[in-house]
Design a protein around this motif. Sequence first.
Motif, short mmCIF file in Angstrom:
data_model
loop_
_atom_site.label_atom_id
_atom_site.label_comp_id
_atom_site.label_asym_id
_atom_site.label_seq_id
_atom_site.Cartn_x
_atom_site.Cartn_y
_atom_site.Cartn_z
N VAL A 149 0.84 -1.19 0.00
CA VAL A 149 0.00 0.00 0.00
C VAL A 149 0.88 1.25 0.00
CG1 VAL A 149 -1.63 1.33 1.40
CG2 VAL A 149 -2.00 -1.09 1.03
N GLY A 150 1.94 1.25 0.80
CA GLY A 150 2.85 2.39 0.83
C GLY A 150 3.52 2.61 -0.51
N LEU A 151 3.96 1.55 -1.14
CA LEU A 151 4.61 1.65 -2.44
C LEU A 151 3.63 2.18 -3.49
CD1 LEU A 151 7.10 0.98 -4.21
CD2 LEU A 151 6.09 -1.27 -4.57
N PHE A 152 2.42 1.66 -3.51
CA PHE A 152 1.40 2.10 -4.47
C PHE A 152 1.05 3.57 -4.24
CE2 PHE A 152 -2.99 2.07 -6.21
CZ PHE A 152 -2.65 1.69 -7.50
N ALA A 153 0.96 4.00 -2.99
CA ALA A 153 0.67 5.40 -2.68
C ALA A 153 1.79 6.30 -3.17
CB ALA A 153 0.46 5.57 -1.18
N ASN A 154 3.05 5.86 -3.03
CA ASN A 154 4.17 6.65 -3.53
C ASN A 154 4.14 6.79 -5.04
OD1 ASN A 154 5.29 7.21 -1.05
ND2 ASN A 154 6.64 5.42 -1.06
N ILE A 155 3.78 5.75 -5.76
CA ILE A 155 3.69 5.80 -7.22
C ILE A 155 2.62 6.80 -7.63
CG2 ILE A 155 3.04 4.50 -9.28
CD1 ILE A 155 4.40 2.05 -7.98
N LEU A 156 1.44 6.73 -6.99
CA LEU A 156 0.37 7.66 -7.31
C LEU A 156 0.76 9.11 -6.98
CD1 LEU A 156 -2.82 5.71 -6.17
CD2 LEU A 156 -2.08 6.20 -8.50
N ARG A 157 1.42 9.30 -5.84
CA ARG A 157 1.85 10.64 -5.44
C ARG A 157 2.82 11.21 -6.46
NH1 ARG A 157 4.23 9.43 -0.87
NH2 ARG A 157 2.27 9.21 0.22
N ASN A 158 3.79 10.40 -6.90
CA ASN A 158 4.75 10.87 -7.90
C ASN A 158 4.06 11.17 -9.23
OD1 ASN A 158 6.87 10.73 -6.12
ND2 ASN A 158 7.49 8.66 -6.75
N PHE A 159 3.06 10.38 -9.58
CA PHE A 159 2.31 10.62 -10.81
C PHE A 159 1.56 11.95 -10.72
CE2 PHE A 159 -1.59 9.92 -13.40
CZ PHE A 159 -0.98 9.85 -14.64
N LEU A 160 0.95 12.22 -9.55
CA LEU A 160 0.25 13.50 -9.37
C LEU A 160 1.23 14.67 -9.42
CD1 LEU A 160 -2.39 12.63 -6.62
CD2 LEU A 160 -2.81 13.23 -8.99
N TYR A 161 2.42 14.52 -8.84
CA TYR A 161 3.42 15.58 -8.91
C TYR A 161 3.79 15.87 -10.37
CZ TYR A 161 4.27 15.24 -3.86
OH TYR A 161 4.14 15.24 -2.51
N ALA A 162 3.93 14.82 -11.16
CA ALA A 162 4.27 14.99 -12.57
C ALA A 162 3.14 15.70 -13.31
CB ALA A 162 4.56 13.63 -13.21
#
Length: 173
Positions: A149-162
Amino acid sequence: MNRSEKAAIIERLKEKAEGASIAVVTDFKGLPVEEMTVLRSDLRKADGEYHVVKNTLARIAVTGGDHEILADTFKENTAIALGFEDPVAVAKAVVDFAKKSKHLVVKHASLEGKLLTEAQLGELAKLPGKQQLLGMALGTMNAVPTNFVGLFANILRNFLYALNAIRDQKEAA
């Protein structure tokens, strides 16, 4: 003691020994009654029992069972501690009590039919108990989905930053 009393003691001890996962043979010479009561209480908390029985009766009771290997260790002032659920908890209780008491001496133990020396029983007592092992296993099993869950949240967060960076770039242009 007459024959029927001896037979009853042998039968009761044999039944308990067959249900035990660990049996610890101790020498209790000079152990005061108050200390023996404390030992019995500690063993009860660890789902164990402590029996003082005549050596001949104990030898007959363990013969033919999982703890038959202990039959030759019943000499002099001998008692047997039996553990049913968690052998590590019983080993800890006996070893800890033997460290505190100058009268109780651990002779040998049998863990599911294998002979253990006093040193090996001490090593067994150092292991974590059943409840601790279950907690550790549960923690390990819980860590996998938590990390996912933490890893998936980080991927989504980075995608939103992009996406925000692209939006800001287009607004600035």
